[in-house]
Design a protein around this motif. Structure first.
Motif, PDB file in Angstrom:
ATOM      1  N   ALA A 108       1.859  -6.702  -2.090  1.00  0.00           N
ATOM      2  CA  ALA A 108       1.422  -5.447  -1.472  1.00  0.00           C
ATOM      3  C   ALA A 108      -0.015  -5.103  -1.829  1.00  0.00           C
ATOM      4  O   ALA A 108      -0.629  -4.252  -1.174  1.00  0.00           O
ATOM      5  CB  ALA A 108       2.348  -4.309  -1.905  1.00  0.00           C
ATOM      6  N   ARG A 113      -4.732  -7.770   2.350  1.00  0.00           N
ATOM      7  CA  ARG A 113      -4.358  -6.477   2.934  1.00  0.00           C
ATOM      8  C   ARG A 113      -5.513  -5.491   2.934  1.00  0.00           C
ATOM      9  O   ARG A 113      -5.391  -4.395   3.494  1.00  0.00           O
ATOM     10  CB  ARG A 113      -3.189  -5.869   2.165  1.00  0.00           C
ATOM     11  CG  ARG A 113      -1.908  -6.689   2.196  1.00  0.00           C
ATOM     12  CD  ARG A 113      -0.701  -5.803   2.007  1.00  0.00           C
ATOM     13  NE  ARG A 113      -0.545  -4.894   3.127  1.00  0.00           N
ATOM     14  CZ  ARG A 113       0.193  -3.774   3.086  1.00  0.00           C
ATOM     15  NH1 ARG A 113       0.799  -3.440   1.985  1.00  0.00           N
ATOM     16  NH2 ARG A 113       0.289  -2.985   4.141  1.00  0.00           N
ATOM     17  N   GLU A 153       0.409   4.017   2.651  1.00  0.00           N
ATOM     18  CA  GLU A 153       0.276   2.814   3.481  1.00  0.00           C
ATOM     19  C   GLU A 153       0.726   1.572   2.710  1.00  0.00           C
ATOM     20  O   GLU A 153       1.437   0.717   3.242  1.00  0.00           O
ATOM     21  CB  GLU A 153      -1.184   2.649   3.916  1.00  0.00           C
ATOM     22  CG  GLU A 153      -1.501   1.354   4.637  1.00  0.00           C
ATOM     23  CD  GLU A 153      -0.902   1.257   6.028  1.00  0.00           C
ATOM     24  OE1 GLU A 153      -0.757   0.123   6.535  1.00  0.00           O
ATOM     25  OE2 GLU A 153      -0.573   2.311   6.609  1.00  0.00           O
ATOM     26  N   VAL A 154       0.334   1.478   1.450  1.00  0.00           N
ATOM     27  CA  VAL A 154       0.684   0.307   0.635  1.00  0.00           C
ATOM     28  C   VAL A 154       2.175   0.242   0.367  1.00  0.00           C
ATOM     29  O   VAL A 154       2.800  -0.813   0.484  1.00  0.00           O
ATOM     30  CB  VAL A 154      -0.089   0.330  -0.708  1.00  0.00           C
ATOM     31  CG1 VAL A 154       0.445  -0.738  -1.656  1.00  0.00           C
ATOM     32  CG2 VAL A 154      -1.573   0.102  -0.458  1.00  0.00           C
ATOM     33  N   THR A 155       2.745   1.374   0.003  1.00  0.00           N
ATOM     34  CA  THR A 155       4.127   1.376  -0.463  1.00  0.00           C
ATOM     35  C   THR A 155       5.155   1.541   0.640  1.00  0.00           C
ATOM     36  O   THR A 155       6.307   1.116   0.493  1.00  0.00           O
ATOM     37  CB  THR A 155       4.345   2.500  -1.489  1.00  0.00           C
ATOM     38  OG1 THR A 155       4.088   3.766  -0.861  1.00  0.00           O
ATOM     39  CG2 THR A 155       3.428   2.311  -2.693  1.00  0.00           C
ATOM     40  N   GLY A 156       4.779   2.208   1.723  1.00  0.00           N
ATOM     41  CA  GLY A 156       5.761   2.543   2.746  1.00  0.00           C
ATOM     42  C   GLY A 156       6.357   3.921   2.541  1.00  0.00           C
ATOM     43  O   GLY A 156       7.308   4.307   3.230  1.00  0.00           O
ATOM     44  N   ARG A 211       9.944  -4.155   6.230  1.00  0.00           N
ATOM     45  CA  ARG A 211       8.578  -4.054   6.729  1.00  0.00           C
ATOM     46  C   ARG A 211       7.651  -4.744   5.727  1.00  0.00           C
ATOM     47  O   ARG A 211       8.090  -5.178   4.667  1.00  0.00           O
ATOM     48  CB  ARG A 211       8.164  -2.582   6.895  1.00  0.00           C
ATOM     49  CG  ARG A 211       9.037  -1.798   7.863  1.00  0.00           C
ATOM     50  CD  ARG A 211       8.537  -0.357   7.982  1.00  0.00           C
ATOM     51  NE  ARG A 211       8.570   0.328   6.689  1.00  0.00           N
ATOM     52  CZ  ARG A 211       9.631   0.953   6.209  1.00  0.00           C
ATOM     53  NH1 ARG A 211      10.766   0.971   6.897  1.00  0.00           N
ATOM     54  NH2 ARG A 211       9.575   1.565   5.047  1.00  0.00           N
ATOM     55  N   ASP A 212       6.378  -4.795   6.071  1.00  0.00           N
ATOM     56  CA  ASP A 212       5.407  -5.414   5.171  1.00  0.00           C
ATOM     57  C   ASP A 212       4.806  -4.340   4.263  1.00  0.00           C
ATOM     58  O   ASP A 212       3.635  -3.976   4.383  1.00  0.00           O
ATOM     59  CB  ASP A 212       4.306  -6.114   5.970  1.00  0.00           C
ATOM     60  CG  ASP A 212       3.313  -6.831   5.058  1.00  0.00           C
ATOM     61  OD1 ASP A 212       3.704  -7.172   3.925  1.00  0.00           O
ATOM     62  OD2 ASP A 212       2.160  -7.037   5.485  1.00  0.00           O
ATOM     63  N   ASP A 213       5.617  -3.799   3.380  1.00  0.00           N
ATOM     64  CA  ASP A 213       5.137  -2.798   2.434  1.00  0.00           C
ATOM     65  C   ASP A 213       5.874  -2.977   1.113  1.00  0.00           C
ATOM     66  O   ASP A 213       6.795  -3.790   0.982  1.00  0.00           O
ATOM     67  CB  ASP A 213       5.299  -1.372   2.976  1.00  0.00           C
ATOM     68  CG  ASP A 213       6.737  -1.053   3.375  1.00  0.00           C
ATOM     69  OD1 ASP A 213       7.665  -1.485   2.668  1.00  0.00           O
ATOM     70  OD2 ASP A 213       6.938  -0.375   4.395  1.00  0.00           O
TER      71      ASP A 213
END
Length: 391
Positions: A108, A113, A153-156, A211-213
């Motif tokens: 992450a 990213r 945004e990073v963590t979700g 998701r990607d987080d």
């Protein structure tokens, strides 16, 4: 002017006092100069010179105080929800277990990213700058909301929950301090009683929709590991970044000479040296060892004063002055070795984006009053940074 003679333990008590938390550097400097190695009344060996502190951060013989150590030395900690959440997070794991948890979180924060994160930061930064008036609190109006947007945004973490989660994390960060009062322990417990179920539900929901987080990545872990890992990422991401940004602004505004277009990387590096967010770390020796001629037995607890080390005149010329022309010397601001701060690059990225934008819009910005400290020792920062903004 006569300087009062204090013992090393008296200097430590003043360092950890209310006034010391506001400005620790006179006491840190005296500890380093007068007592560079000191065994406290509670049998903790304190180091404050750069060479020894740097060695401790990198030497694998020194471990963090993990659950096994806490079970022996801090009886009843598992009954406090705040301690249980904090002290089971990856920051208090060692060896292969720590590496495994760190690998689950690391994707992450990878540089790949950064392009997306740069877009989020830039958008939030410009929106917040547009909304500032002639007088502002840069902590509340800029550095905090900008960081919240990026960490979400990073963590979700849902953006609408960011402020409340940030507020709940603050009492838990006091558990990093060397001495935790009963009142602070109770506050951490109350915050965790609300925070832990929310993070648990977030992890459970992420397992259904990957998701990607970071939430999705830690959701592959068992609940007893996933929730503390998510907590750690949020806690470290919020306060490390916000405090770096606040300290960077304060240092520039306090300087006798303010460059018109400062080199952002130089400013970030000097801020990390001059006034780091993380002021100290504690470790335990895994085996018998020697540091700075001091023999340490296995199990010995040590404290490394990072902020004192980075003002060591043996390594840094004119160390109490904020200077942008320093030669590159490895800093200990984010720790070192296996426990080097995972979000360090994210914090630096935020700082290098914010500084040019703020300097461009408000080249005559000035201090509007004394900032309010967060009253912490280890992760020392601010709750207000009042300024007057002039284009």
């Amino acid at each position: 002017m006569h300087t009062i003679d204090y013992s090393a333990d008296q200097l430590l008590r003043r360092l950890f006092s209310v006034s010391g938390r506001r400005d620790p550097y006179p006491w840190l400097n005296r500890l380093r100069e007068e007592h560079p190695v000191h065994r406290t009344e509670s049998d903790v060996v304190v180091f404050s010179e750069y060479a020894t502190v740097s060695a401790i951060t990198r030497d694998p013989v020194f471990a963090v105080k993990d659950a096994t150590w806490l079970d022996e030395h801090l009886l009843g900690w598992r009954d406090n929800a705040g301690m249980r959440l904090f002290y089971t997070s990856p920051v208090v794991h060692n060896g292969q277990n720590h590496q495994r948890l760190r690998r689950a979180m690391a994707p992450a924060f990878v540089p790949a990213r950064h392009r997306r994160l740069t877009q989020v930061m830039s958008r939030e930064l410009e929106n917040r700058l547009d909304a500032l008036g002639a007088r502002a609190d840069l902590h509340t109006d800029l550095t905090l909301p900008m960081t919240l947007a990026v960490i979400c945004e990073v963590t979700g973490l849902p953006v609408e929950q960011g402020v409340r989660v940030y507020e709940l994390i603050q009492p838990l960060l006091g558990l990093l301090d060397p001495y935790v009062s009963a009142r602070k322990a109770d506050s951490a417990h109350e915050a965790a009683v609300e925070l832990e179920p929310y993070l648990s539900a977030l992890v459970a929901g992420s397992r259904r929709t990957l998701r990607d987080d970071l939430v999705s990545r830690v959701s592959t872990l068992a609940d007893e590991e996933a929730v503390p890992a998510l907590f750690l990422a949020l806690a470290a991401g919020f306060d490390t970044t916000i405090t770096l940004l606040d300290n960077m602004i304060r240092a520039l505004l306090a300087g006798a000479e303010r460059p018109v277009a400062p080199d952002a990387n130089a400013v970030v590096n000097e801020t990390l040296r001059y006034d780091p967010p993380l002021q100290l770390i504690t470790r335990v020796a895994r085996a018998d060892t020697t540091v700075a001629g001091t023999r340490l037995a296995a199990g010995q607890e040590v404290m490394a004063l990072l902020a004192a080390a980075q003002r060591d005149p043996a390594w840094f010329t004119d160390p109490d002055t904020f200077r942008l022309d320093r030669p590159a010397i490895p800093l200990v601001a984010f720790g070192g070795g296996a426990h080097y701060c995972l979000g360090a690059q994210l914090a630096k990225l935020a700082a290098t984006l914010m500084l040019p934008a703020l300097s461009r819009r408000y080249p005559r910005m000035r201090v509007a009053g004394a900032p309010q400290p967060n009253n912490r020792i280890t992760l020392r920062g601010w709750t207000t940074v009042p300024v007057v903004l002039e284009p």
